[in-house]
Design a protein around this motif. Structure first.
Motif, PDB file in Angstrom:
ATOM      1  N   THR A 184      27.994  10.319   5.576  1.00 42.35           N
ATOM      2  CA  THR A 184      28.854   9.348   4.876  1.00 42.35           C
ATOM      3  C   THR A 184      28.212   7.963   4.851  1.00 42.35           C
ATOM      4  O   THR A 184      28.250   7.253   3.844  1.00 42.35           O
ATOM      5  N   MET A 185      27.590   7.591   5.958  1.00 43.53           N
ATOM      6  CA  MET A 185      26.959   6.272   6.052  1.00 43.53           C
ATOM      7  C   MET A 185      25.816   6.138   5.049  1.00 43.53           C
ATOM      8  O   MET A 185      25.716   5.133   4.334  1.00 43.53           O
ATOM      9  N   PHE A 186      24.960   7.138   4.954  1.00 42.88           N
ATOM     10  CA  PHE A 186      23.808   7.049   4.057  1.00 42.88           C
ATOM     11  C   PHE A 186      24.161   7.366   2.613  1.00 42.88           C
ATOM     12  O   PHE A 186      23.402   7.052   1.697  1.00 42.88           O
ATOM     13  N   ALA A 187      25.319   7.997   2.400  1.00 43.59           N
ATOM     14  CA  ALA A 187      25.721   8.354   1.036  1.00 43.59           C
ATOM     15  C   ALA A 187      26.185   7.137   0.243  1.00 43.59           C
ATOM     16  O   ALA A 187      26.339   7.204  -0.978  1.00 43.59           O
ATOM     17  N   ARG A 188      26.403   5.988   0.923  1.00 46.06           N
ATOM     18  CA  ARG A 188      26.905   4.796   0.233  1.00 46.06           C
ATOM     19  C   ARG A 188      25.970   4.321  -0.865  1.00 46.06           C
ATOM     20  O   ARG A 188      26.398   3.749  -1.854  1.00 46.06           O
ATOM     21  N   ASP A 189      24.655   4.530  -0.673  1.00 44.66           N
ATOM     22  CA  ASP A 189      23.708   4.156  -1.731  1.00 44.66           C
ATOM     23  C   ASP A 189      23.035   5.399  -2.310  1.00 44.66           C
ATOM     24  O   ASP A 189      21.910   5.339  -2.802  1.00 44.66           O
ATOM     25  N   ASN A 190      23.767   6.519  -2.241  1.00 45.13           N
ATOM     26  CA  ASN A 190      23.270   7.794  -2.751  1.00 45.13           C
ATOM     27  C   ASN A 190      21.978   8.213  -2.045  1.00 45.13           C
ATOM     28  O   ASN A 190      21.081   8.796  -2.656  1.00 45.13           O
ATOM     29  N   PHE A 191      21.898   7.892  -0.756  1.00 49.30           N
ATOM     30  CA  PHE A 191      20.775   8.269   0.104  1.00 49.30           C
ATOM     31  C   PHE A 191      19.455   7.595  -0.286  1.00 49.30           C
ATOM     32  O   PHE A 191      18.385   8.032   0.158  1.00 49.30           O
ATOM     33  N   GLU A 192      19.500   6.535  -1.097  1.00 48.79           N
ATOM     34  CA  GLU A 192      18.265   5.889  -1.543  1.00 48.79           C
ATOM     35  C   GLU A 192      17.504   5.265  -0.376  1.00 48.79           C
ATOM     36  O   GLU A 192      16.263   5.329  -0.329  1.00 48.79           O
TER      37      GLU A 192
ATOM     38  N   GLU B   1      16.247  17.840  -1.319  1.00 51.20           N
ATOM     39  CA  GLU B   1      17.538  17.770  -0.643  1.00 51.20           C
ATOM     40  C   GLU B   1      17.464  18.293   0.791  1.00 51.20           C
ATOM     41  O   GLU B   1      18.102  17.756   1.699  1.00 51.20           O
ATOM     42  N   GLU B   2      16.652  19.352   0.981  1.00 48.07           N
ATOM     43  CA  GLU B   2      16.548  19.902   2.329  1.00 48.07           C
ATOM     44  C   GLU B   2      15.873  18.922   3.293  1.00 48.07           C
ATOM     45  O   GLU B   2      16.168  18.926   4.502  1.00 48.07           O
ATOM     46  N   GLU B   3      14.982  18.069   2.762  1.00 54.03           N
ATOM     47  CA  GLU B   3      14.353  17.046   3.605  1.00 54.03           C
ATOM     48  C   GLU B   3      15.376  15.994   4.022  1.00 54.03           C
ATOM     49  O   GLU B   3      15.356  15.506   5.157  1.00 54.03           O
ATOM     50  N   VAL B   4      16.261  15.647   3.095  1.00 48.89           N
ATOM     51  CA  VAL B   4      17.325  14.696   3.411  1.00 48.89           C
ATOM     52  C   VAL B   4      18.235  15.278   4.483  1.00 48.89           C
ATOM     53  O   VAL B   4      18.588  14.601   5.465  1.00 48.89           O
TER      54      VAL B   4
ATOM     55  N   THR C 273      13.781   6.425   0.590  1.00 45.74           N
ATOM     56  CA  THR C 273      12.669   5.470   0.586  1.00 45.74           C
ATOM     57  C   THR C 273      11.889   5.553   1.891  1.00 45.74           C
ATOM     58  O   THR C 273      10.648   5.549   1.899  1.00 45.74           O
ATOM     59  N   ASN C 274      12.601   5.637   3.010  1.00 44.64           N
ATOM     60  CA  ASN C 274      11.930   5.757   4.302  1.00 44.64           C
ATOM     61  C   ASN C 274      11.146   7.059   4.409  1.00 44.64           C
ATOM     62  O   ASN C 274      10.029   7.080   4.941  1.00 44.64           O
ATOM     63  N   LEU C 275      11.721   8.126   3.910  1.00 46.86           N
ATOM     64  CA  LEU C 275      11.037   9.418   3.960  1.00 46.86           C
ATOM     65  C   LEU C 275       9.798   9.417   3.067  1.00 46.86           C
ATOM     66  O   LEU C 275       8.755   9.977   3.430  1.00 46.86           O
ATOM     67  N   LYS C 276       9.888   8.783   1.911  1.00 43.15           N
ATOM     68  CA  LYS C 276       8.718   8.670   1.030  1.00 43.15           C
ATOM     69  C   LYS C 276       7.616   7.856   1.700  1.00 43.15           C
ATOM     70  O   LYS C 276       6.430   8.201   1.606  1.00 43.15           O
TER      71      LYS C 276
ATOM     72  N   VAL D 150       0.830  -1.206   0.000  1.00 46.36           N
ATOM     73  CA  VAL D 150       0.000   0.000   0.000  1.00 46.36           C
ATOM     74  C   VAL D 150       0.863   1.253   0.000  1.00 46.36           C
ATOM     75  O   VAL D 150       0.654   2.182  -0.788  1.00 46.36           O
ATOM     76  N   ILE D 151       1.837   1.286   0.891  1.00 50.35           N
ATOM     77  CA  ILE D 151       2.692   2.471   0.990  1.00 50.35           C
ATOM     78  C   ILE D 151       3.460   2.689  -0.314  1.00 50.35           C
ATOM     79  O   ILE D 151       3.542   3.814  -0.824  1.00 50.35           O
ATOM     80  N   GLU D 152       4.000   1.617  -0.856  1.00 49.64           N
ATOM     81  CA  GLU D 152       4.749   1.718  -2.109  1.00 49.64           C
ATOM     82  C   GLU D 152       3.853   2.208  -3.244  1.00 49.64           C
ATOM     83  O   GLU D 152       4.269   3.034  -4.074  1.00 49.64           O
ATOM     84  N   LYS D 153       2.606   1.720  -3.269  1.00 43.05           N
ATOM     85  CA  LYS D 153       1.692   2.117  -4.342  1.00 43.05           C
ATOM     86  C   LYS D 153       1.277   3.581  -4.215  1.00 43.05           C
ATOM     87  O   LYS D 153       1.194   4.306  -5.222  1.00 43.05           O
TER      88      LYS D 153
END
Length: 428
Positions: free
Chosen positions: A398-406, A375-378, A410-413, A361-364
């Motif tokens: 640095t930790m979250f940049a490993r996957d380009n913040f994806e 970017e400001e939300e990130v 995703t969590n924020l979305k 549901v959330i993904e849809k």
């Protein structure tokens, strides 16, 4: 090599995967090179026997298992990528051809996310959850604090009553044999707590200090020790001491003792405010769950069983990890509770289905509402995480940049989607 979808039904796909004969033979040669040192062939030094000699002595397929194990994950991944599929379960593999001199063929059957359009989710009616804190709730909290600050007073002029704390010696017998783990000295027991075997505590009521007695009970059928489960046993018990709980008066002195406030009224107001804050947080969380649950019922397709099974696996892994912090394993827990792994999987199946539906549901909603993260939300989220963990924000970045913040996006979305659903729900 070729990849072909040969069945697509109810979000379950079967892919036929063909590996060229030359690639299969190359994998067989690789398996030979890996394992040849394990074979002792007369006339050859260990590890020097030619592949054809080993195959002649041990059979044509002696290296097939290792060759197949090397090929399956590689070509399964290639097939999934080539056909643009998104598996949500582990594949069931069936080898359909492994004849010498031919292409190697196998099928992989797995679940994929069901395709659907979510409709009528805006304005959905959901029961409103209140965060009211009543006078009874406040008083119950005060009684808990009174209980925590109670004193135990020894009793010498009466027998055991319900609610008393007793200190007992006991020995447990299965027939005439004393059983392991059934013995203790000066064990503390609150009568009515249900801590002991059903029927044990009740038989102590009316008994006096220094009195010795025989308590007859039966272990529950699901008791973790199989040799005692369901068995009638007896305990030789001696009461050493009886104490009752003396509660402090609910007055200003009590408030001073347990808080920073000088009066009971001020302390009550503080307790009420704290309870209201907690109730508000709980109500908001429960309201979000209610909305998601209602929207999940709008999913117009059946959820693949393999997808639910995969989520059950995730839940069991999470639970096993939690148990490991207590020095237990999932297998031990199941043994103690007297069930089986299959029983446990069925117990969590409904929750697993709910988790899968929530995720879908959330993904849809994210996709249909086209939510994006600025970017400001990130940056704001990175700041919150750094503050919560007491870390430097650059370390978190640095930790979250490993996957380009994806992962973070995703969590924020997902959070944005749930907020959207709650804001647009009709609470009744």
């Amino acid at each position: 090599m070729s990849y072909e979808i040969i069945k697509n039904e109810n979000s379950e796909i079967t892919v036929k995967i063909t590996v060229a004969q030359a690639d299969f033979e190359k994998a067989v040669t690789g398996a030979y090179n890996k394992n040849k040192s394990k074979f002792n062939i007369p006339g050859f030094r260990k590890g020097k026997a030619p592949k054809v000699i080993i195959e002649k002595q041990y059979g044509q397929g002696v290296f097939y298992e290792d060759a197949v194990n090397a090929l399956l994950p590689v070509h399964y991944d290639k097939a999934v990528e080539a056909l643009s599929l998104e598996p949500v379960s582990r594949p069931d593999i069936d080898i359909t051809n492994i004849e010498p001199g031919t292409d190697f063929e196998f099928t992989a059957t797995f679940a994929v996310k069901p395709e659907f359009t979510l409709e009528n989710y805006k304005g959905i009616e959901v029961e409103k959850i209140d965060a009211e804190v009543t006078e009874e709730t406040v008083m119950a909290e005060l009684e808990k604090t009174r209980d925590m600050n109670a004193r135990l007073i020894s009793v010498t002029d009466r027998p055991v009553q319900d609610g008393d704390t007793v200190y007992i010696d006991y020995k447990g017998f299965d027939g005439d044999v004393q059983f392991e783990g059934g013995t203790a000295d000066n064990q503390e027991l609150v009568i009515g707590s249900g801590k002991f075997i059903p029927g044990f505590e009740e038989q102590l009521i009316g008994k006096n200090i220094d009195e010795e007695m025989t308590v007859e009970v039966s272990f529950p059928e699901n008791y973790h020790a199989e040799d005692l489960a369901g068995k009638p046993v007896k305990f030789e018990v001696k009461i050493n001491d009886i104490k009752y709980k003396e509660l402090p008066e609910l007055d200003d002195e009590f408030a001073k003792d347990v808080s920073e406030f000088d009066t009971l009224e001020a302390y009550k107001e503080s307790v009420k405010a704290e309870l209201e804050e907690g109730a508000k947080t709980s109500a908001e969380s429960a309201q979000r769950d209610k909305v998601i649950e209602a929207v999940a019922k709008l999913i117009p397709v059946e959820i693949p069983a393999k997808m639910v099974d995969a989520e059950i696996d995730n839940m069991l892994n999470e639970f096993n990890q939690q148990l490991s912090y207590q020095g237990l394993s999932l297998e031990q827990y199941i043994q103690f509770t007297g069930g089986s792994m299959d029983d446990f999987r069925e117990q969590v199946r409904e929750d697993a289905l709910a988790r899968v539906k929530t995720s879908l549901v959330i993904e849809k909603v994210v996709a249909q509402e086209n939510f994006e993260i600025a970017e400001e939300e990130v940056e704001a989220e990175l700041g919150k995480i750094a503050e919560m963990q007491g870390s430097d924000i650059e370390e978190i970045r640095t930790m979250f940049a490993r996957d380009n913040f994806e992962y973070l996006k995703t969590n924020l979305k997902s959070r944005k989607a749930v907020d959207f659903l709650v804001e647009n729900a009709t609470l009744v």
